[in-house]
Scaffold this active site. Sequence first.
Site, PDB file in Angstrom:
ATOM      1  CD  GLU A  90      -2.653  -1.127   2.604  1.00 17.31           C
ATOM      2  OE1 GLU A  90      -2.693  -0.093   3.295  1.00 17.31           O
ATOM      3  OE2 GLU A  90      -3.230  -2.175   2.907  1.00 17.31           O
ATOM      4  CB  CYS A 103       2.257   7.246   3.561  1.00 10.96           C
ATOM      5  SG  CYS A 103       2.505   5.971   4.799  1.00 10.96           S
ATOM      6  CB  CYS A 110       5.149  -5.641   9.491  1.00  8.11           C
ATOM      7  SG  CYS A 110       6.235  -4.862  10.709  1.00  8.11           S
ATOM      8  CB  CYS A 114       2.539  -3.041  16.577  1.00  7.91           C
ATOM      9  SG  CYS A 114       4.247  -2.494  16.540  1.00  7.91           S
ATOM     10  CB  CYS A 117      -0.116  -2.552  13.374  1.00 10.41           C
ATOM     11  SG  CYS A 117       0.411  -2.186  11.704  1.00 10.41           S
ATOM     12  N   GLY A 157       5.355  -2.352   6.951  1.00  7.53           N
ATOM     13  CA  GLY A 157       6.719  -2.830   7.202  1.00  7.53           C
ATOM     14  C   GLY A 157       7.498  -1.963   8.162  1.00  7.53           C
ATOM     15  CD  GLU A 158      10.900  -0.762  12.059  1.00  6.08           C
ATOM     16  OE1 GLU A 158       9.825  -0.303  12.476  1.00  6.08           O
ATOM     17  OE2 GLU A 158      11.936  -0.080  11.965  1.00  6.08           O
ATOM     18  CB  SER A 189       7.739   6.062  10.962  1.00  3.56           C
ATOM     19  OG  SER A 189       7.104   5.621  12.136  1.00  3.56           O
ATOM     20  CB  SER A 212       5.885   3.740  16.400  1.00  7.99           C
ATOM     21  OG  SER A 212       5.738   4.123  15.055  1.00  7.99           O
ATOM     22  CG  LEU A 213       6.913   6.704  23.050  1.00  9.97           C
ATOM     23  CD1 LEU A 213       8.188   5.908  23.246  1.00  9.97           C
ATOM     24  CD2 LEU A 213       7.106   8.137  23.532  1.00  9.97           C
ATOM     25  CG  HIS A 214       2.270   3.682  19.596  1.00 16.99           C
ATOM     26  ND1 HIS A 214       1.789   4.815  18.995  1.00 16.99           N
ATOM     27  CD2 HIS A 214       2.760   2.907  18.592  1.00 16.99           C
ATOM     28  CE1 HIS A 214       1.983   4.728  17.687  1.00 16.99           C
ATOM     29  NE2 HIS A 214       2.577   3.590  17.414  1.00 16.99           N
ATOM     30  CG  ASN A 288      -7.835   4.250  11.048  1.00 16.19           C
ATOM     31  OD1 ASN A 288      -9.015   3.917  10.968  1.00 16.19           O
ATOM     32  ND2 ASN A 288      -7.254   5.030  10.185  1.00 16.19           N
ATOM     33  CB  CYS A 331      -0.551   0.369   8.709  1.00 12.25           C
ATOM     34  SG  CYS A 331       0.278   1.866   9.058  1.00 12.25           S
TER      35      CYS A 331
END
Length: 344
Positions: A90, A103, A110, A114, A117, A157-158, A189, A212-214, A288, A331
Amino acid sequence: MKDLKELKNEELQTLLKELKQPAFRVKQIRKWMLQGAGSYGEMTNLPQALRDGLASRYSWNVLTVELVQCSASDGTRKYLLGLPDGNKVEAVFMAYDYGNSLCISTQVGCSMGCRFCASTIGGKIRDLSAWEIYYEYMTCMKDAGQPINHIVLMGMGEPFDNYEEVSAFLRLIHDEDGIGLSYRNITLSTCGLVPRIRQFGEEFPQVNLAISLHASTQEEREGLMPVAKAYGLDELMAACREHAEKTGRRVTFEYTLIEGRNDGEENADRLVKLLGGMLCHVNLISLNPVAETGMAGSSRKWAEKFRARLEVQGIPATVRRELGRDIDAACGQLRKKHSSQNIQ
Ligand code: SAH
Protein backbone atom coordinates in the site's frame (compact mmCIF):
# COMPACT_ATOMS: atom_id res chain seq x y z
CA MET A 1 14.34 -13.66 -15.19
CA LYS A 2 16.23 -11.10 -13.11
CA ASP A 3 15.20 -7.45 -13.27
CA LEU A 4 17.76 -5.19 -14.96
CA LYS A 5 17.38 -2.57 -12.24
CA GLU A 6 18.60 -5.03 -9.63
CA LEU A 7 22.05 -5.23 -11.27
CA LYS A 8 24.90 -3.47 -9.51
CA ASN A 9 26.52 -0.67 -11.45
CA GLU A 10 29.60 -2.80 -12.21
CA GLU A 11 27.39 -5.66 -13.41
CA LEU A 12 25.58 -3.31 -15.74
CA GLN A 13 28.90 -2.03 -17.06
CA THR A 14 30.11 -5.59 -17.73
CA LEU A 15 26.84 -6.48 -19.44
CA LEU A 16 27.05 -3.52 -21.79
CA LYS A 17 30.67 -4.30 -22.58
CA GLU A 18 29.61 -7.83 -23.52
CA LEU A 19 26.95 -6.34 -25.75
CA LYS A 20 29.68 -4.19 -27.36
CA GLN A 21 28.10 -0.93 -26.30
CA PRO A 22 29.88 2.35 -25.62
CA ALA A 23 30.34 3.28 -21.94
CA PHE A 24 27.81 6.14 -22.02
CA ARG A 25 24.96 3.63 -22.38
CA VAL A 26 25.31 2.80 -18.68
CA LYS A 27 24.49 6.38 -17.81
CA GLN A 28 21.55 6.44 -20.24
CA ILE A 29 20.08 3.27 -18.79
CA ARG A 30 20.60 4.45 -15.24
CA LYS A 31 18.74 7.62 -16.11
CA TRP A 32 15.78 5.59 -17.41
CA MET A 33 15.74 3.73 -14.14
CA LEU A 34 15.71 6.96 -12.14
CA GLN A 35 12.99 8.38 -14.34
CA GLY A 36 10.84 5.37 -13.56
CA ALA A 37 10.58 4.07 -17.15
CA GLY A 38 7.67 1.71 -17.61
CA SER A 39 9.30 -0.57 -20.20
CA TYR A 40 12.26 -0.99 -22.55
CA GLY A 41 10.03 0.50 -25.25
CA GLU A 42 10.23 3.92 -23.58
CA MET A 43 14.03 4.05 -23.85
CA THR A 44 14.02 5.76 -27.19
CA ASN A 45 17.64 6.89 -27.05
CA LEU A 46 18.81 3.26 -27.03
CA PRO A 47 19.10 1.38 -30.35
CA GLN A 48 16.28 -1.11 -30.88
CA ALA A 49 18.77 -3.99 -31.09
CA LEU A 50 20.13 -3.11 -27.65
CA ARG A 51 16.66 -2.87 -26.17
CA ASP A 52 15.85 -6.31 -27.62
CA GLY A 53 19.16 -7.71 -26.34
CA LEU A 54 18.49 -6.43 -22.83
CA ALA A 55 14.89 -7.65 -22.87
CA SER A 56 15.97 -11.17 -23.81
CA ARG A 57 18.26 -11.33 -20.76
CA TYR A 58 16.57 -9.22 -18.09
CA SER A 59 13.02 -8.28 -17.24
CA TRP A 60 12.02 -4.67 -16.55
CA ASN A 61 9.65 -4.92 -13.62
CA VAL A 62 7.22 -2.20 -12.68
CA LEU A 63 4.52 -1.89 -10.06
CA THR A 64 0.93 -2.01 -11.21
CA VAL A 65 -1.90 0.05 -9.79
CA GLU A 66 -4.32 -2.62 -8.60
CA LEU A 67 -6.72 -0.27 -6.90
CA VAL A 68 -7.02 3.42 -6.05
CA GLN A 69 -9.43 4.63 -3.41
CA CYS A 70 -9.98 8.37 -3.50
CA SER A 71 -11.32 10.14 -0.45
CA ALA A 72 -14.20 12.36 -1.40
CA SER A 73 -13.46 14.75 1.45
CA ASP A 74 -9.74 15.54 1.38
CA GLY A 75 -8.06 14.34 -1.84
CA THR A 76 -6.28 11.41 -0.16
CA ARG A 77 -5.57 8.63 -2.62
CA LYS A 78 -4.89 5.20 -1.26
CA TYR A 79 -3.08 2.83 -3.59
CA LEU A 80 -2.89 -0.92 -3.64
CA LEU A 81 0.17 -1.69 -5.77
CA GLY A 82 1.00 -5.03 -7.36
CA LEU A 83 4.56 -6.42 -7.30
CA PRO A 84 5.85 -8.72 -10.06
CA ASP A 85 5.56 -11.81 -7.82
CA GLY A 86 1.89 -11.12 -7.12
CA ASN A 87 2.38 -9.63 -3.66
CA LYS A 88 0.74 -6.31 -2.91
CA VAL A 89 1.72 -3.24 -0.92
CA GLU A 90 0.00 0.00 0.00
CA ALA A 91 0.93 3.63 -0.52
CA VAL A 92 -1.06 6.73 0.42
CA PHE A 93 -0.98 10.08 -1.39
CA MET A 94 -1.92 13.01 0.83
CA ALA A 95 -2.40 16.66 -0.04
CA TYR A 96 -1.26 19.12 2.63
CA ASP A 97 -1.00 22.90 2.64
CA TYR A 98 2.77 22.59 2.23
CA GLY A 99 2.58 20.17 -0.71
CA ASN A 100 1.89 16.58 -1.58
CA SER A 101 3.19 13.78 0.54
CA LEU A 102 3.42 10.05 -0.09
CA CYS A 103 3.41 7.37 2.57
CA ILE A 104 5.21 4.29 1.29
CA SER A 105 5.79 0.69 2.34
CA THR A 106 9.15 -0.98 2.88
CA GLN A 107 8.09 -4.63 3.33
CA VAL A 108 5.26 -6.93 2.34
CA GLY A 109 3.68 -7.49 5.74
CA CYS A 110 5.70 -6.95 8.90
CA SER A 111 7.18 -9.12 11.62
CA MET A 112 7.11 -6.60 14.47
CA GLY A 113 3.76 -7.77 15.83
CA CYS A 114 2.36 -4.44 17.17
CA ARG A 115 -1.00 -5.36 18.66
CA PHE A 116 -3.03 -2.59 17.02
CA CYS A 117 -1.61 -2.80 13.49
CA ALA A 118 -3.18 -4.56 10.51
CA SER A 119 0.08 -4.85 8.52
CA THR A 120 1.56 -7.38 10.89
CA ILE A 121 -1.38 -9.77 11.14
CA GLY A 122 -0.03 -12.23 8.54
CA GLY A 123 3.65 -11.68 9.51
CA LYS A 124 6.34 -10.59 7.11
CA ILE A 125 6.17 -12.03 3.60
CA ARG A 126 9.30 -10.36 2.24
CA ASP A 127 11.43 -7.23 2.08
CA LEU A 128 11.03 -4.78 -0.78
CA SER A 129 14.10 -3.94 -2.84
CA ALA A 130 15.30 -0.34 -3.11
CA TRP A 131 13.98 -0.15 -6.68
CA GLU A 132 10.60 -1.53 -5.71
CA ILE A 133 10.31 1.19 -3.05
CA TYR A 134 11.45 3.75 -5.63
CA TYR A 135 8.83 2.53 -8.09
CA GLU A 136 6.11 2.91 -5.45
CA TYR A 137 6.92 6.60 -5.57
CA MET A 138 7.18 6.83 -9.37
CA THR A 139 3.98 4.84 -9.94
CA CYS A 140 1.90 6.95 -7.56
CA MET A 141 3.37 10.21 -8.83
CA LYS A 142 2.54 9.32 -12.42
CA ASP A 143 -0.93 8.13 -11.50
CA ALA A 144 -1.73 11.19 -9.39
CA GLY A 145 -0.30 13.43 -12.12
CA GLN A 146 1.18 15.74 -9.50
CA PRO A 147 4.62 16.27 -8.03
CA ILE A 148 5.21 14.71 -4.63
CA ASN A 149 7.68 16.63 -2.52
CA HIS A 150 7.52 14.77 0.78
CA ILE A 151 7.93 11.11 1.58
CA VAL A 152 7.09 9.34 4.79
CA LEU A 153 8.33 5.80 5.29
CA MET A 154 5.31 4.93 7.38
CA GLY A 155 3.46 2.41 5.29
CA MET A 156 3.60 -1.33 5.66
CA GLY A 157 6.72 -2.83 7.20
CA GLU A 158 9.52 -1.79 9.54
CA PRO A 159 12.09 0.20 7.56
CA PHE A 160 14.93 -0.65 9.97
CA ASP A 161 14.19 -4.36 9.52
CA ASN A 162 15.14 -3.80 5.85
CA TYR A 163 17.94 -1.32 6.46
CA GLU A 164 20.17 -1.93 3.44
CA GLU A 165 17.43 -1.62 0.83
CA VAL A 166 15.81 1.33 2.58
CA SER A 167 19.10 3.23 2.72
CA ALA A 168 19.77 2.41 -0.95
CA PHE A 169 16.28 3.78 -1.72
CA LEU A 170 17.06 7.02 0.14
CA ARG A 171 20.16 7.50 -1.99
CA LEU A 172 18.17 6.82 -5.18
CA ILE A 173 15.38 9.28 -4.41
CA HIS A 174 18.01 11.89 -3.46
CA ASP A 175 19.95 11.37 -6.72
CA GLU A 176 20.11 14.56 -8.78
CA ASP A 177 19.72 12.58 -12.04
CA GLY A 178 16.25 11.60 -10.91
CA ILE A 179 13.92 13.20 -8.40
CA GLY A 180 16.65 14.80 -6.29
CA LEU A 181 14.44 14.95 -3.23
CA SER A 182 16.01 16.69 -0.27
CA TYR A 183 16.68 14.43 2.70
CA ARG A 184 14.95 17.03 4.86
CA ASN A 185 11.70 16.25 3.05
CA ILE A 186 11.80 12.61 4.06
CA THR A 187 10.64 11.12 7.35
CA LEU A 188 11.36 7.56 8.42
CA SER A 189 9.26 5.96 11.11
CA THR A 190 10.47 3.08 13.25
CA CYS A 191 9.01 1.01 16.05
CA GLY A 192 12.36 1.39 17.82
CA LEU A 193 15.23 -0.85 16.65
CA VAL A 194 17.84 0.95 18.73
CA PRO A 195 21.12 -0.07 16.99
CA ARG A 196 19.65 1.02 13.67
CA ILE A 197 18.56 4.37 15.09
CA ARG A 198 22.21 5.04 15.94
CA GLN A 199 23.48 3.86 12.55
CA PHE A 200 20.84 5.93 10.76
CA GLY A 201 21.78 9.06 12.70
CA GLU A 202 25.36 8.64 11.48
CA GLU A 203 24.48 7.89 7.87
CA PHE A 204 21.43 10.08 7.26
CA PRO A 205 21.52 12.92 9.78
CA GLN A 206 19.25 15.07 7.62
CA VAL A 207 16.40 12.59 7.26
CA ASN A 208 13.68 13.16 9.86
CA LEU A 209 13.25 10.42 12.40
CA ALA A 210 9.89 9.41 13.83
CA ILE A 211 9.51 6.93 16.65
CA SER A 212 6.34 4.96 17.22
CA LEU A 213 6.19 5.31 20.96
CA HIS A 214 2.54 4.71 21.92
CA ALA A 215 3.27 4.22 25.61
CA SER A 216 4.90 5.95 28.56
CA THR A 217 6.11 2.98 30.61
CA GLN A 218 8.06 -0.13 29.73
CA GLU A 219 5.18 -2.36 30.83
CA GLU A 220 2.59 -0.47 28.81
CA ARG A 221 4.81 -0.48 25.74
CA GLU A 222 5.57 -4.20 25.98
CA GLY A 223 1.86 -4.87 26.07
CA LEU A 224 1.37 -3.05 22.78
CA MET A 225 4.67 -3.56 20.98
CA PRO A 226 6.70 -6.79 21.34
CA VAL A 227 9.80 -4.94 20.08
CA ALA A 228 9.97 -3.27 23.51
CA LYS A 229 11.10 -6.59 24.98
CA ALA A 230 14.21 -6.51 22.80
CA TYR A 231 14.87 -2.78 23.17
CA GLY A 232 13.58 -1.31 26.40
CA LEU A 233 12.06 2.12 26.79
CA ASP A 234 15.07 3.57 28.65
CA GLU A 235 17.46 2.41 25.96
CA LEU A 236 15.15 3.78 23.26
CA MET A 237 14.83 7.17 24.91
CA ALA A 238 18.59 7.42 25.38
CA ALA A 239 19.11 6.75 21.66
CA CYS A 240 16.50 9.38 20.76
CA ARG A 241 18.07 12.04 22.97
CA GLU A 242 21.44 11.27 21.46
CA HIS A 243 19.94 11.49 17.98
CA ALA A 244 18.35 14.89 18.60
CA GLU A 245 21.56 16.26 20.10
CA LYS A 246 23.82 14.93 17.36
CA THR A 247 21.66 15.90 14.40
CA GLY A 248 20.15 19.08 15.82
CA ARG A 249 16.82 17.93 14.40
CA ARG A 250 13.72 17.31 16.42
CA VAL A 251 12.54 13.75 16.81
CA THR A 252 8.85 13.08 16.19
CA PHE A 253 7.08 10.71 18.55
CA GLU A 254 3.97 9.05 17.25
CA TYR A 255 1.46 8.24 19.94
CA THR A 256 -1.65 6.35 18.99
CA LEU A 257 -4.45 7.07 21.44
CA ILE A 258 -6.25 3.89 22.44
CA GLU A 259 -9.36 4.40 24.49
CA GLY A 260 -8.94 3.42 28.14
CA ARG A 261 -5.49 2.00 27.53
CA ASN A 262 -2.94 4.77 27.08
CA ASP A 263 -5.01 7.95 26.87
CA GLY A 264 -5.42 8.96 30.52
CA GLU A 265 -4.11 12.10 32.22
CA GLU A 266 -1.47 10.04 34.02
CA ASN A 267 -0.23 8.78 30.65
CA ALA A 268 0.13 12.34 29.39
CA ASP A 269 2.01 13.35 32.53
CA ARG A 270 4.40 10.42 32.26
CA LEU A 271 4.99 11.26 28.61
CA VAL A 272 5.97 14.78 29.66
CA LYS A 273 8.57 13.36 32.06
CA LEU A 274 9.87 10.97 29.43
CA LEU A 275 10.33 13.65 26.78
CA GLY A 276 11.17 16.67 28.90
CA GLY A 277 14.10 18.73 27.63
CA MET A 278 14.39 16.90 24.32
CA LEU A 279 14.12 18.55 20.92
CA CYS A 280 10.94 16.75 19.94
CA HIS A 281 7.35 16.84 18.84
CA VAL A 282 4.46 14.51 19.60
CA ASN A 283 2.09 13.43 16.90
CA LEU A 284 -1.14 12.15 18.40
CA ILE A 285 -3.21 9.80 16.31
CA SER A 286 -6.51 8.37 17.39
CA LEU A 287 -6.31 4.61 16.80
CA ASN A 288 -7.76 3.66 13.49
CA PRO A 289 -9.78 0.64 14.56
CA VAL A 290 -8.77 -2.68 13.06
CA ALA A 291 -11.52 -5.26 13.58
CA GLU A 292 -9.17 -8.04 14.80
CA THR A 293 -7.62 -6.01 17.62
CA GLY A 294 -10.71 -5.21 19.66
CA MET A 295 -9.27 -1.78 20.53
CA ALA A 296 -10.97 1.56 20.00
CA GLY A 297 -9.55 5.00 19.30
CA SER A 298 -10.03 7.96 21.62
CA SER A 299 -12.46 10.64 20.51
CA ARG A 300 -11.24 13.80 18.81
CA LYS A 301 -12.26 15.81 21.85
CA TRP A 302 -10.30 13.53 24.15
CA ALA A 303 -7.28 13.68 21.87
CA GLU A 304 -7.42 17.49 22.03
CA LYS A 305 -7.47 17.35 25.84
CA PHE A 306 -4.47 15.02 25.83
CA ARG A 307 -2.65 17.37 23.46
CA ALA A 308 -3.41 20.40 25.63
CA ARG A 309 -2.08 18.59 28.72
CA LEU A 310 1.21 17.92 26.93
CA GLU A 311 1.50 21.45 25.55
CA VAL A 312 0.81 23.18 28.84
CA GLN A 313 3.72 21.21 30.29
CA GLY A 314 6.04 22.26 27.47
CA ILE A 315 5.81 19.33 25.05
CA PRO A 316 4.82 20.45 21.54
CA ALA A 317 2.08 18.21 20.19
CA THR A 318 -0.43 18.03 17.39
CA VAL A 319 -3.41 15.83 16.77
CA ARG A 320 -2.90 14.40 13.34
CA ARG A 321 -5.49 15.42 10.80
CA GLU A 322 -7.40 12.30 10.01
CA LEU A 323 -7.03 11.72 6.33
CA GLY A 324 -8.95 9.19 4.38
CA ARG A 325 -10.75 7.45 7.21
CA ASP A 326 -13.53 6.80 4.72
CA ILE A 327 -11.08 4.71 2.68
CA ASP A 328 -9.36 2.43 5.22
CA ALA A 329 -6.17 4.49 5.28
CA ALA A 330 -4.72 2.74 8.33
CA CYS A 331 -1.69 0.55 7.73
CA GLY A 332 -2.33 -2.72 6.02
CA GLN A 333 -6.10 -2.60 5.94
CA LEU A 334 -6.52 -2.34 2.21
CA ARG A 335 -4.08 -5.14 1.42
CA LYS A 336 -5.70 -7.36 4.02
CA LYS A 337 -9.07 -6.91 2.39
CA HIS A 338 -7.75 -7.66 -1.07
CA SER A 339 -5.21 -10.41 -0.57
CA SER A 340 -6.82 -13.12 1.47
CA GLN A 341 -4.32 -15.64 0.07
CA ASN A 342 -1.53 -14.01 2.09
CA ILE A 343 -3.31 -13.59 5.36
CA GLN A 344 -4.43 -16.58 7.35
N1 SAH B 1 7.11 0.11 11.32
C1 SAH B 1 7.17 1.53 11.35
C2 SAH B 1 6.39 2.23 10.25
C3 SAH B 1 5.04 1.69 9.88
S1 SAH B 1 3.64 1.98 10.89
C4 SAH B 1 6.75 2.05 12.70
O1 SAH B 1 6.35 1.25 13.53
O2 SAH B 1 6.88 3.24 12.94
C5 SAH B 1 3.30 3.70 10.78
C6 SAH B 1 2.61 4.25 12.03
O3 SAH B 1 1.22 3.88 12.09
C7 SAH B 1 3.24 3.76 13.30
O4 SAH B 1 3.34 4.80 14.22
C8 SAH B 1 2.23 2.73 13.75
O5 SAH B 1 2.39 2.44 15.11
C9 SAH B 1 0.94 3.40 13.37
N2 SAH B 1 -0.23 2.52 13.29
C10 SAH B 1 -0.30 1.23 12.97
N3 SAH B 1 -1.55 0.77 13.03
C11 SAH B 1 -2.31 1.80 13.42
C12 SAH B 1 -3.70 1.97 13.68
N4 SAH B 1 -4.54 0.97 13.53
N5 SAH B 1 -4.14 3.20 14.05
C13 SAH B 1 -3.28 4.23 14.19
N6 SAH B 1 -1.95 4.13 13.96
C14 SAH B 1 -1.47 2.93 13.59
